[in-house]
Every structure is written in structure tokens, then in C-alpha cells.
Design a protein around this motif. Structure first.
Motif, PDB file in Angstrom:
ATOM      1  N   LEU A 157      -7.653  -5.430  -2.428  1.00 20.68           N
ATOM      2  CA  LEU A 157      -6.895  -4.086  -2.703  1.00 20.68           C
ATOM      3  C   LEU A 157      -7.701  -2.861  -3.373  1.00 20.68           C
ATOM      4  N   ARG A 158      -8.368  -3.624  -4.570  1.00 18.23           N
ATOM      5  CA  ARG A 158      -9.233  -2.670  -5.237  1.00 18.23           C
ATOM      6  C   ARG A 158     -10.356  -2.280  -4.578  1.00 18.23           C
ATOM      7  N   CYS A 163      -2.809  -0.038  -2.878  1.00 18.56           N
ATOM      8  CA  CYS A 163      -1.705  -1.134  -3.181  1.00 18.56           C
ATOM      9  C   CYS A 163      -0.696  -1.028  -1.949  1.00 18.56           C
ATOM     10  N   ARG A 178       0.461  -4.900  -6.758  1.00 18.87           N
ATOM     11  CA  ARG A 178      -0.574  -3.846  -7.105  1.00 18.87           C
ATOM     12  C   ARG A 178      -1.730  -4.863  -7.976  1.00 18.87           C
ATOM     13  N   ILE A 184      -2.015 -10.530  -8.636  1.00 16.50           N
ATOM     14  CA  ILE A 184      -1.361  -9.421  -8.004  1.00 16.50           C
ATOM     15  C   ILE A 184      -0.066  -9.432  -9.029  1.00 16.50           C
ATOM     16  N   THR A 456       1.185   0.680   3.139  1.00 20.66           N
ATOM     17  CA  THR A 456       0.127   1.106   1.961  1.00 20.66           C
ATOM     18  C   THR A 456       0.242   2.239   1.386  1.00 20.66           C
ATOM     19  N   VAL A 461      -3.436   2.642  -6.838  1.00 19.32           N
ATOM     20  CA  VAL A 461      -3.570   1.212  -6.984  1.00 19.32           C
ATOM     21  C   VAL A 461      -2.517   0.553  -7.750  1.00 19.32           C
TER      22      VAL A 461
END
Length: 498
Positions: A157-158, A163, A178, A184, A456, A461
Motif C-alpha cells: 500500500l505504501r 489505502c 491503512r 495493517i 481505494t 495512506v
């Protein structure tokens, strides 16, 4: 004391860590640790390692297994990992509440604890009390919301700079996934039957049991939540529109800013105005009249070029609940522009999306991500996932797919996925669209069995969503032109100003 098996990752990348619960009547950590070791020793998985962490109330059980991902040397290989480790974190919670606060709790000593397979989230002072007590009431399983994930999921995700927000009407929660360090953070917010959702960097809309709730991002509020601030977006409730109970499914904004949503009960696509519950704008050509009869189970909406374009339904039917007769393979995709069916014979299609110049659809009944050529209706399988696939969104070349377990009482049974895969899972799977390979996942292990929407948030983030509480009373949004006239009296200390 009881235990169940914790299996490592299997060759097909399914994860099967199950919930482990131990009841211990001793208040001492030594006995607590012994009990935890006994549970771990009883599990039949090999390769487990149990070690106490620096926190005397937390033990961690780790199962590690590395596997190469097919296609990891593709054009996006610079960020796709070659292998991953699955970690099952078992956190031991002391009971902080009196047994009478947990409905149906049996009498137990004050030292009772519960061990869950969870990824512990950082303390959030703005979280509702309901979520705070969920992990304390070990004997109230309906309140236990737990999950596990592949260790690469936070970095994924980063690296994609985003997120996820997930709705689960079955659990009555909106879940923010997140990244938070190596884990997570699964952040839950309670709503009444949350389903369809639309969101971007400035706004969020959520369809619930009888209303559409709208939120606006106010990033300046972040500094009031944490010091120093850690949230990069704060969505605060702005307004609600009562629609009545119409079984709202998917929704999206068009290029002009109008919100479109699927009204499944009335078999139509709608917008809003100030006077009406809803404004019907379109319905399939085979549906003769508006009626609260769920005639075809219209459910999914895909936008193209800023306009509503493709919709999914579970049957080409015009009678009350008529779609149920052939739910196994009676699904279809409709082109709204021509009002014609462009694909038939699908197994419970949901979540159509126009992405990267292609029409993507989840064939939920088969647990399949497919593409469909609008001109010919040709279907191509891209990936298979181990569950009822519903809820789809993209970040770059990665499709995030929601999976549901489906209870035996659910209407969406007697379909291929329930016959072919008894291990149906609930969670979010990350699939590379170029290879069809699973590259990461998050599995819910307690409390969440059915997912509807996966949304999404590109460029965000670590967001927060606030729909109740004191923050709404003292956070004000004004037009830019009015801000120049805002000036506090000198007698009011800066610390007391909103």
C-alpha cells in the motif's frame, strides 16, 4: 482451554490462520505464558516459533514460509517482492471490564484473557467506545473483529501510495485498511448496513440502510487528532439524504459532480434532488415498471469518461425476485448507452469497472476476475480467488478484490464457488492485473464474513473518518471567501479555539 490448527501459507497462496482463544483464570503472566505455549504446542502446524515480546502482556507466534511469486520479474518487478512471510500475531488481552458488561458472558475470574490472531492497531483516542470494548469482551464473539495479513501488505500500500476502505453490511462496519509500520491498522467505524461507496481525495459517500451519508475531507483537523499529526486525510460527516430502505448498491460521481447509485429494490439507476427520496434516471429495457420488487438484482455500476456506462444484474427478469431462479449462470452486463445486454451467462456478476482501457467484472459465483470486450461480449479469465468475489478497485497495476464467506442462510448460495471451494475466505486479495497472480492479502479471522465494497484512496495512506462525537461540534468548514473575515477575540486563549 481449546485450540485449533494454524496452518502456514499453502502453495496456492491461501492463508488459513484460524482464531485461537485461551481462557486463563490466573492473573500472573507466568501462568498466562504457559497457557499460551500449551495452545501453540497443541497446534498441528510445523515450523512455529513462540517468543515473548518486550511487552509482558503480548506473545507473538510466527509461522514463516517464503514462496516465489509467478510473474514477479514482470515490468513492475521493481516493487513486487520475490517472497513474503506470513506472521500471525497473537495478542493477549487482560479483561478490563466487568463480566456483566459483556452480554451472555459466563462468570469468570478477573484475570480472564483472550488470545486472538490480530494485527494490533495503535491506540486511537477518537475511536468509538464500541470498538474499544470489542477486544475486551472475549466472550462476545460477535464483537470481535480480527484479521491477519501477508507481511508485504503494508509496504504494498505504501509503494502504491494509497489505502483501502471496505464496507461490510453483515458486520455493520466501515473498515479502513491503512499501513502502520509493519502491520495493517484495521480501523472500524460503525454504520447501519453500509454497502455502496464512492470516494476520492475530497469527499466520500456511503449508502446505508435508509440513507446516503456524505463526508468531506478536512485535513486541517488532523493536528487535533494526534500531535504530531499522523493522518493525511480526515473525512467529517457533512450531510445525509434519506432514501428509504431501497437496498443501495454501488455508487459513483459523474464528471459534473452528480452522485449516481444503484437502487436494487426498484431495479433502477438513480440520482438525488432536494425534494425526492431518489430520482430514477434509467432502468434496464426488460424491466417494465418501477416497483419495490428487486426484479433483476441490479447491483454494479462502472463509469466511463465521467458518465455511468456499464451495469451488472443477476438476471434478465421482470418478476419479483425473478433472478433467484437462475442465479447460478443467469448474470449479465448491460451497456447503459445503448441499453443493450453485452454479455450473458455470467455467475452472479458484480463490481464492473472501466480501468486501463478495459471492462473488468467480478464473476462472484466463480470467484473470478474477468475482462469483457464490450463490442463482442468475449470473456477472459484473469485470476481466481478463494471466495465469493465482490468489491473491486485498482491502484496502478494491482486489483484489490473483496472476498466473502457466504453464510448458509445467504441467498447467494448453490453457485459454483460454494461447491468447488469449502474453504471460502473473507478479506481483501491483491492481484497483479498483468499476471493474475496473488501478491498479497488480508484475511478477516473474526467478526467479518461478508464484504460488499472495496474502495481505494489514491494518494492517501492514513485517513480518518468521523461521523459522530465532539469533533463534529467544533470543526467548521467555511467558504474561502469567508475565511478572511475570521478573527478571534484576544481574550480567548489559542488553546481554546477550534
Amino acid at each position: 482451554m481449546t485450540y485449533v490448527d494454524l496452518n502456514p501459507i499453502r502453495a496456492d497462496f491461501r492463508v488459513r490462520p484460524e482464531l485461537v482463544v485461551a481462557y486463563v483464570d490466573s492473573p500472573t503472566f507466568a501462568k498466562l505464558a504457559d497457557a499460551a505455549r500449551g495452545v501453540a504446542a497443541g497446534a498441528r502446524s510445523a515450523g512455529g516459533e513462540l517468543s515473548p515480546s518486550s511487552d509482558e502482556h503480548v506473545l507473538i507466534v510466527e509461522w514463516k514460509e517464503s514462496r516465489l511469486y509467478p510473474g514477479n520479474r514482470g515490468r513492475h518487478g521493481q516493487w513486487l517482492p520475490a517472497a513474503f512471510t506470513m506472521r500471525v500475531r497473537c495478542q493477549l488481552h487482560w479483561s478490563l471490564v466487568h463480566p456483566s458488561r459483556c452480554a451472555g458472558s459466563p462468570p469468570h475470574p478477573s484475570g480472564m484473557i483472550a488470545m486472538h490472531t490480530i494485527e494490533p492497531a495503535a491506540h486511537d483516542p477518537s475511536a468509538p467506545a464500541l470498538d474499544a470494548t470489542a477486544h475486551e469482551c472475549a466472550s462476545a464473539p460477535a464483537m470481535t473483529l480480527t484479521s491477519v495479513h501477508t507481511s508485504n501488505f503494508p509496504d504494498l500500500l505504501r509503494q502504491l501510495n494509497g489505502c483501502l476502505v471496505v464496507s461490510t453490511y453483515q458486520a455493520g462496519k466501515l473498515v479502513i485498511l491503512r499501513p502502520d509500520g509493519a502491520t495493517i491498522n484495521t480501523h472500524f467505524r460503525a454504520f447501519n448496513r453500509p454497502m455502496g461507496m464512492a470516494a476520492d481525495g475530497e469527499r466520500l459517500a456511503l449508502g446505508t440502510n435508509i440513507e446516503i451519508a456524505e463526508f468531506r475531507n478536512m485535513p486541517a483537523v488532523a493536528k487535533r487528532l494526534n500531535d504530531p499529526p499522523r493522518h493525511d486525510a480526515v473525512y467529517l460527516a457533512r450531510r445525509g439524504h434519506i432514501t428509504g430502505a431501497i437496498d443501495i448498491h454501488e455508487m459513483a460521481w459523474d464528471g459534473k459532480g452528480d452522485l449516481w447509485f444503484v437502487n436494487t429494490l426498484f431495479s433502477c439507476l438513480c440520482t438525488l434532488d432536494a425534494e425526492s427520496s431518489f430520482v430514477p434516471r434509467w432502468r434496464p429495457s426488460f424491466v417494465s415498471h418501477l416497483a419495490p420488487e428487486d426484479r433483476c438484482h441490479l447491483n454494479g455500476l462502472a463509469m466511463r469518461d465521467g458518465k455511468p456506462r456499464y451495469l451488472t444484474a443477476l438476471g434478465e427478469t421482470n418478476t419479483p425476485m425473478g433472478w433467484r431462479a437462475n442465479k447460478r449462470d443467469g448474470g449479465l452486463v448491460i451497456d447503459m448507452q445503448s441499453n443493450k445486454v453485452i454479455a450473458r451467462g455470467l455467475s452472479m456478476p458484480h463490481s464492473p469497472r472501466w480501468h486501463d482501457g478495459k471492462l473488468w467484472v467480478l464473476e462472484s459465483g466463480r470467484g473470478a476476475l474477468v475482462t469483457i470486450e464490450p463490442a463482442t461480449g468475449k470473456k477472459t479469465d484473469i485470476a481466481r480467488v478463494p471466495g465469493f468475489a465482490r468489491g473491486l478497485d485498482f491502484l496502478g497495476p494491482v486489483a484489490f478484490i473483496g472476498l466473502s464467506q457466504l453464510r448458509e442462510s445467504n441467498a447467494f448460495t448453490e453457485i459454483p464457488i460454494t461447491e468447488d471451494n469449502s474453504d471460502r475466505l473473507s478479506g481483501v486479495w491483491a492481484v497483479h492485473t498483468g499476471t493474475g497472480s496473488t501478491i498479497g492479502l488480508l484475511k478477516f479471522t473474526g467478526g467479518v464474513q461478508e464484504i460488499f465494497a472495496v474502495q481505494t484512496l489514491p494518494g492517501i495512506v492514513f485517513p480518518e473518518i468521523i461521523h459522530e462525537g465532539a469533533m463534529l461540534a467544533t470543526a467548521y468548514a467555511l467558504p474561502d471567501v469567508a475565511l478572511k473575515d475570521v478573527q478571534f477575540s484576544a481574550s480567548i486563549p489559542a488553546t481554546d479555539r477550534p
